[in-house]
Design a protein around this motif. Structure first.
Motif, PDB file in Angstrom:
ATOM      1  N   ALA A   6      32.416  35.630  35.693  1.00 44.81           N
ATOM      2  CA  ALA A   6      31.614  36.237  36.765  1.00 44.81           C
ATOM      3  C   ALA A   6      31.600  37.752  36.654  1.00 44.81           C
ATOM      4  CB  ALA A   6      32.183  35.831  38.115  1.00 44.81           C
ATOM      5  N   GLU A   7      30.470  38.290  37.109  1.00 44.07           N
ATOM      6  CA  GLU A   7      30.437  39.729  37.341  1.00 44.07           C
ATOM      7  C   GLU A   7      30.333  39.892  38.847  1.00 44.07           C
ATOM      8  OE1 GLU A   7      27.740  42.355  35.074  1.00 44.07           O
ATOM      9  OE2 GLU A   7      27.201  43.170  37.044  1.00 44.07           O
ATOM     10  N   ILE A   8      31.229  40.675  39.400  1.00 44.11           N
ATOM     11  CA  ILE A   8      31.219  40.875  40.851  1.00 44.11           C
ATOM     12  C   ILE A   8      30.528  42.211  41.132  1.00 44.11           C
ATOM     13  CG2 ILE A   8      32.649  40.999  42.937  1.00 44.11           C
ATOM     14  CD1 ILE A   8      33.199  38.400  41.407  1.00 44.11           C
ATOM     15  N   ARG A   9      29.494  42.159  41.967  1.00 43.62           N
ATOM     16  CA  ARG A   9      28.818  43.404  42.352  1.00 43.62           C
ATOM     17  C   ARG A   9      29.020  43.598  43.841  1.00 43.62           C
ATOM     18  NH1 ARG A   9      23.081  42.326  39.344  1.00 43.62           N
ATOM     19  NH2 ARG A   9      23.956  42.016  37.265  1.00 43.62           N
ATOM     20  N   LEU A  10      29.768  44.614  44.156  1.00 39.95           N
ATOM     21  CA  LEU A  10      30.096  44.837  45.572  1.00 39.95           C
ATOM     22  C   LEU A  10      29.021  45.693  46.228  1.00 39.95           C
ATOM     23  CD1 LEU A  10      33.865  45.233  44.906  1.00 39.95           C
ATOM     24  CD2 LEU A  10      32.789  43.399  46.214  1.00 39.95           C
ATOM     25  N   PRO A  11      28.884  45.541  47.527  1.00 43.14           N
ATOM     26  CA  PRO A  11      27.771  46.238  48.186  1.00 43.14           C
ATOM     27  C   PRO A  11      27.877  47.763  48.166  1.00 43.14           C
ATOM     28  CG  PRO A  11      28.891  44.725  49.719  1.00 43.14           C
ATOM     29  CD  PRO A  11      29.591  44.611  48.421  1.00 43.14           C
ATOM     30  N   ASP A  12      29.030  48.309  47.807  1.00 46.78           N
ATOM     31  CA  ASP A  12      29.097  49.781  47.695  1.00 46.78           C
ATOM     32  C   ASP A  12      28.641  50.248  46.312  1.00 46.78           C
ATOM     33  OD1 ASP A  12      31.136  48.935  46.072  1.00 46.78           O
ATOM     34  OD2 ASP A  12      32.659  50.278  46.908  1.00 46.78           O
ATOM     35  N   GLY A  13      28.194  49.318  45.473  1.00 46.68           N
ATOM     36  CA  GLY A  13      27.684  49.698  44.157  1.00 46.68           C
ATOM     37  C   GLY A  13      28.705  49.495  43.048  1.00 46.68           C
ATOM     38  N   SER A  14      29.967  49.228  43.391  1.00 44.46           N
ATOM     39  CA  SER A  14      30.969  49.053  42.330  1.00 44.46           C
ATOM     40  C   SER A  14      30.841  47.662  41.703  1.00 44.46           C
ATOM     41  CB  SER A  14      32.376  49.288  42.880  1.00 44.46           C
ATOM     42  OG  SER A  14      32.601  48.429  43.979  1.00 44.46           O
ATOM     43  N   ARG A  15      31.265  47.563  40.462  1.00 42.56           N
ATOM     44  CA  ARG A  15      31.152  46.293  39.723  1.00 42.56           C
ATOM     45  C   ARG A  15      32.456  45.962  39.026  1.00 42.56           C
ATOM     46  NH1 ARG A  15      25.141  45.854  37.067  1.00 42.56           N
ATOM     47  NH2 ARG A  15      24.071  46.487  38.962  1.00 42.56           N
ATOM     48  N   VAL A  16      32.756  44.668  38.946  1.00 46.23           N
ATOM     49  CA  VAL A  16      33.915  44.223  38.179  1.00 46.23           C
ATOM     50  C   VAL A  16      33.400  43.154  37.226  1.00 46.23           C
ATOM     51  CG1 VAL A  16      36.278  43.335  38.338  1.00 46.23           C
ATOM     52  CG2 VAL A  16      35.219  44.401  40.347  1.00 46.23           C
ATOM     53  N   SER A  17      33.559  43.346  35.935  1.00 42.37           N
ATOM     54  CA  SER A  17      33.037  42.355  34.987  1.00 42.37           C
ATOM     55  C   SER A  17      34.155  41.486  34.434  1.00 42.37           C
ATOM     56  CB  SER A  17      32.373  43.024  33.790  1.00 42.37           C
ATOM     57  OG  SER A  17      31.605  44.084  34.202  1.00 42.37           O
ATOM     58  N   GLY A  18      33.754  40.425  33.772  1.00 41.00           N
ATOM     59  CA  GLY A  18      34.698  39.560  33.056  1.00 41.00           C
ATOM     60  C   GLY A  18      35.674  38.839  33.965  1.00 41.00           C
ATOM     61  N   VAL A  19      35.255  38.516  35.185  1.00 42.89           N
ATOM     62  CA  VAL A  19      36.168  37.835  36.116  1.00 42.89           C
ATOM     63  C   VAL A  19      36.204  36.343  35.781  1.00 42.89           C
ATOM     64  CG1 VAL A  19      36.610  37.297  38.538  1.00 42.89           C
ATOM     65  CG2 VAL A  19      35.716  39.552  37.895  1.00 42.89           C
ATOM     66  N   GLY A  20      37.407  35.823  35.562  1.00 38.34           N
ATOM     67  CA  GLY A  20      37.545  34.429  35.146  1.00 38.34           C
ATOM     68  C   GLY A  20      37.929  33.518  36.295  1.00 38.34           C
ATOM     69  N   ALA A  21      38.413  32.318  35.923  1.00 38.04           N
ATOM     70  CA  ALA A  21      38.708  31.287  36.917  1.00 38.04           C
ATOM     71  C   ALA A  21      39.705  31.767  37.964  1.00 38.04           C
ATOM     72  CB  ALA A  21      39.261  30.060  36.203  1.00 38.04           C
ATOM     73  N   GLY A  22      39.495  31.308  39.171  1.00 43.69           N
ATOM     74  CA  GLY A  22      40.434  31.628  40.236  1.00 43.69           C
ATOM     75  C   GLY A  22      39.725  32.048  41.502  1.00 43.69           C
ATOM     76  N   THR A  23      40.524  32.394  42.501  1.00 39.46           N
ATOM     77  CA  THR A  23      39.972  32.877  43.764  1.00 39.46           C
ATOM     78  C   THR A  23      40.310  34.359  43.852  1.00 39.46           C
ATOM     79  OG1 THR A  23      40.317  30.722  44.717  1.00 39.46           O
ATOM     80  CG2 THR A  23      40.049  32.525  46.271  1.00 39.46           C
ATOM     81  N   HIS A  24      39.281  35.157  43.976  1.00 38.84           N
ATOM     82  CA  HIS A  24      39.488  36.609  43.884  1.00 38.84           C
ATOM     83  C   HIS A  24      38.979  37.270  45.158  1.00 38.84           C
ATOM     84  CE1 HIS A  24      39.903  35.772  39.569  1.00 38.84           C
ATOM     85  NE2 HIS A  24      38.824  35.017  39.725  1.00 38.84           N
TER      86      HIS A  24
END
Ligand code: BGC
Length: 805
Positions: free
Chosen positions: A778-796
């Motif tokens: 997953a790529e997480i795109r937060l509403p403040d514009g920040s991004r976290v890439s390469g997110v794997g299995a799990g609850t984050h």
């Protein structure tokens, strides 16, 4: 029923069976034809022994069966299985589904009777806008074989259909999918009808073609749910109206049928008039040639046999209804006397959505019900007026459906029908399955309408939607010839002609025009607010058709690449680029306005990537300005409505997207719900103080529900997945809070596990919890514009300060 293993197995099983038709010297007029019983007998000497052997070897007595029409199967008078409307609907001229029924438990030592109750169904009955009958043929027919499986060597079937079968009229004295069903319970039972006739060997040339027989692939239609009455009223002498509180596809089950001979009539509809009586004008179609209004149909009748415990439940028709008006009943009808039975294809639920504002949950529900109302064997436009597999409707809704349910097999079966019914020149008929098969039907309107942009593009866009959601490479590869045929047809049509008005205004053809598709009939955006349907072959819909040609060529290029055909991918990629350039040259002015200032065109310009990157923002701003000029009201119709909110949100107008989502005036989604909608309407102003118009159960505008998943909660499937990223292999979690919401959550059960996104705004911070299954990045795109890439299995979990939003 269990799935038939292969087309070869069922063809072999049915090899010695003959197609038989009921004895029917003079068929009744369409809509009033009875169901017939066909019965065959076989003696099972060694029932006990076989059973004992069966236990040892796992042998099972099975029936392979299919029909031209709708059949219910009985063994010794007991109904087999729980499927409805078998064999389902498909392009019968090319694909006829065969069911395999396990019947061991119903057999008895000695003589056994297999019987089928056979009615017109889609094959010979009425459906479609003008309610034509005899679409696939003029006689119903049945084909079946009873055998043991696994069979010992070349063992002969225990029974096959042939002219030794008997034919009788049945207690179903009239059955039609549109008109309804009449039952005389006094006639029930094989014996009640006197001497049988011999079944008639079928002479329909279609019967000779056994290559049509395919294993049942589409999910079976079943009785899925029962609803109790929400309200019962008696608006007139001897008239009862039951409101089930929900518009559905299905039928009712009525108890208490009164003394023998009591004739109860049940009329079904979606609305009531001011006097509380059933109103059906909104679902009455008309004859194209004469403009004469056609009857609404959906009328059932039951004549009681006076037996205690008898019930009425029609299973050779279905209706689109919320209300049933009952006349002729022997006594008052109470809440325990009647139920609504919800009938549709059985699909596994995959999506869930909830938000802090109950209005959005209601919208999600209404869209869900609309899809359920239109997922009966094939995806339909509406369950009451037409019951047709309109290509455009599924084209706009397929992505949304694939969030709500596992529609892979349902949609793939339909896409196989589309491919089968595609004309030799690549044109796609407007309804699939098409009674006329893969060529003109002879109806001037239908033949003219075949090949409309946005409708025919279902050939390309639907298989691609399924590939993105489910990643079945074989299904995509199987659809490719049909996808190519459509794009080639559209590209050829674009190159071949010029719209007469363009030619008159600009006698010299410009080079880009070979990529403008401005000829032929197109529905255009269709049913924009305040725009009644007016299909007109002289109108230039080039701005719509060329946009779709680009969209489909680009999508086809991606599909070619996905199945490893780079040369074709390049060829269609080039076509897409040329079409896009032509669209811009023709329709996009230097000041970034479009030559036709309708919202739908702007939506497509952005959603289909027609506008060059550096001009997107001014085009998006113009779309926003048009919406504002329109009193902050949407102005889209069939094709662009589902794309409107994502397009606005992705182009920097999230607030406006939320304003439209929460709008309550007509036209708006919540406005429909305010007016009492329990399913999406066909027309934005389906119900107003001045009346009811159009179907009240058309899912197409419900495509907005995907915005709830993709933007409100934020689960986004890759648009153009890289190899291995299909079927949610790569997912973007990008919630875009707004509209005053304080929380939202969605989940989708994907082929790789459940993907979830849940957020709350609390105590000054926005908190997101993303659930990612194994095998998904997953790529997480937060509403403040920040991004976290390469997110794997799990609850984050992630938080950002709410002030930063
Ligand atoms: C149907 C639609 C369809 C449209 C255009 C209508 O009668 O109900 O949903 O897409 O015609 O063909």
């Amino acid at each position: 029923m269990s799935t038939v293993s292969s087309a070869d197995a069922l063809t072999a099983a049915l090899a010695s069976a003959q197609w038989i038709s009921p004895y029917e010297p003079v068929p009744h007029p369409a809509g009033q034809r009875p169901a017939h019983e066909l019965a065959g007998r076989f003696h099972w000497d060694g029932a006990a022994t076989h059973r004992a052997e069966g236990a040892e070897t796992g042998a099972e007595a099975v029936v392979y069966a299919t029909a031209h029409g709708i059949y219910e199967l009985f063994v010794n008078g007991v109904r087999v299985g729980d499927e409805e409307l078998s064999p389902g609907f498909s392009s019968y001229r090319s694909r006829l589904q065969v069911q395999r029924w396990e019947i061991t438990a119903l057999l008895q030592p000695g003589e056994n009777t297999i019987s089928a109750l056979l009615s017109d169904g889609w094959f010979r009955g009425r459906h479609g806008f003008v309610r034509r009958a005899d679409g696939f043929g003029t006689a119903t027919a049945f084909l079946a074989a009873v055998l043991l499986e696994p069979s010992a060597g070349a063992a002969r079937p225990l029974l096959v259909t042939g002219d030794d079968w008997e034919s009788r009229p049945s207690h179903i004295t009239r059955a039609d999918l549109m008109d309804g069903q009449a039952v005389d319970l006094r006639l029930e039972g094989l014996a009640a009808q006197g001497q049988p006739h011999s079944a008639v060997l079928s002479t329909d040339p279609l019967c000779a073609d056994r290559t049509r027989l395919v294993p049942a692939g589409a999910p079976a239609v079943r009785r899925i749910q029962e609803l109790r009455p929400a309200r019962i009223s008696t608006p007139g002498e001897g008239i009862t109206v039951v409101d089930f509180g929900q518009n559905i596809n299905g039928w009712v089950r009525l108890h208490e049928l009164g003394p023998a001979g009591t004739r109860t009539v049940l009329r079904h509809g979606e609305a009531l008039d001011d006097a509380g009586l059933l109103l059906v004008e909104n679902i009455q179609a008309f004859d194209f040639a004469t403009r004469a209004v056609l009857p609404a149909g959906q009328v059932d009748e039951v004549i009681s046999a006076g037996r205690a415990g008898d019930t009425f439940e029609p299973r050779h028709t279905t209706h689109g209804f919320r209300y049933v008006q009952i006349e002729g009943a022997a006594g008052p009808i109470g809440a325990d006397d009647i139920l609504a039975v919800v009938v549709h294809s059985e699909l596994a639920r995959t999506g869930s959505f909830a938000a802090s504002d109950p209005l959005l949950n209601a919208l999600h529900d209404v869209v869900d019900w609309s899809f359920r109302g239109n997922a009966c064997a094939v995806p339909t436009d509406c369950p009451q007026r037409e019951r047709s597999g309109f290509t455009g409707d599924w084209q706009v809704f397929a992505d949304t459906a694939a969030l709500l349910y596992d529609v892979a097999a349902f949609s793939e079966s339909w896409s196989s029908d589309l491919a089968a019914d595609q004309w030799a020149d690549g044109r796609v008929p407007t309804v699939v399955p098409n009674p006329a098969g893969n060529g003109p039907s002879g109806s001037a309107f239908e033949d003219m309408a075949a090949g409309s942009a946005g409708w025919g593009d279902a050939a390309v866009l639907v298989p691609w939607s399924m590939w993105r959601a489910y990643g079945d490479r074989a299904a995509l590869a199987c659809a490719l010839p049909s996808m190519r045929a459509w794009v080639d047809y559209a590209a050829r049509s674009a190159a071949a002609g010029r719209h007469p008005e363009r030619a008159a205004a600009r006698p010299l053809e410009q080079p880009h025009e070979r990529y403008l598709w401005d000829t032929g009939f197109h529905f255009g955006e269709w049913l924009e607010p305040d725009t009644p349907p007016a299909p007109d072959p002289t109108v230039d819909h080039g701005i719509v058709a060329t946009a779709f040609l680009h969209r489909s060529a680009k999508t086809l290029a991606l599909a070619e690449a996905a199945v490893g055909r780079p040369a074709s991918a390049e060829r269609y990629g080039e076509l897409a680029a040329n079409v896009r350039a032509a669209w811009c040259a023709e329709y996009l002015a230097a000041d970034n306005t479009l030559s036709e200032e309708a919202q739908g065109h702007y939506v497509r310009a952005l959603a289909f990537g027609l506008v060059p990157e550096d001009r997107r923002q001014p085009v998006a701003d113009r779309l926003a300005a048009l919406i504002r000029q329109n009193g902050t009201r949407l102005g889209t119709g069939f094709l662009a409505t589902g794309l409107l909110l994502p397009t606005l949100a992705d182009a920097g107008h999230l607030d406006l997207a939320y304003e439209l989502l929460f709008a309550r005036d007509i036209p708006s989604w919540l406005g429909m719900i305010d007016q009492g909608a329990t399913t999406m309407w066909e027309w934005w102003d389906g119900v107003t103080p001045s009346g009811v118009r159009g179907s009240l159960n058309h899912y197409s505008k419900g495509a907005v529900a995907s915005f709830l998943y993709t933007h409100v909660a934020g689960i986004r499937l890759a648009e153009s997945p890289e190899p291995g990223a299909e079927a949610y292999g790569a997912v973007v979690i990008a919630p875009q809070p707004g509209g005053g919401l304080s929380a939202a959550a969605a989940s989708v059960q994907t082929r790789r596990g459940t993907v979830g996104a849940e957020w709350q705004i609390e105590g000054g911070s926005f908190r997101l919890t993303a659930t990612i299954p194994a095998g998904v990045t997953a790529e997480i795109r937060l509403p403040d514009g920040s991004r976290v890439s390469g997110v794997g299995a799990g609850t984050h979990s992630y938080s950002v300060a709410a002030a930063a939003l």
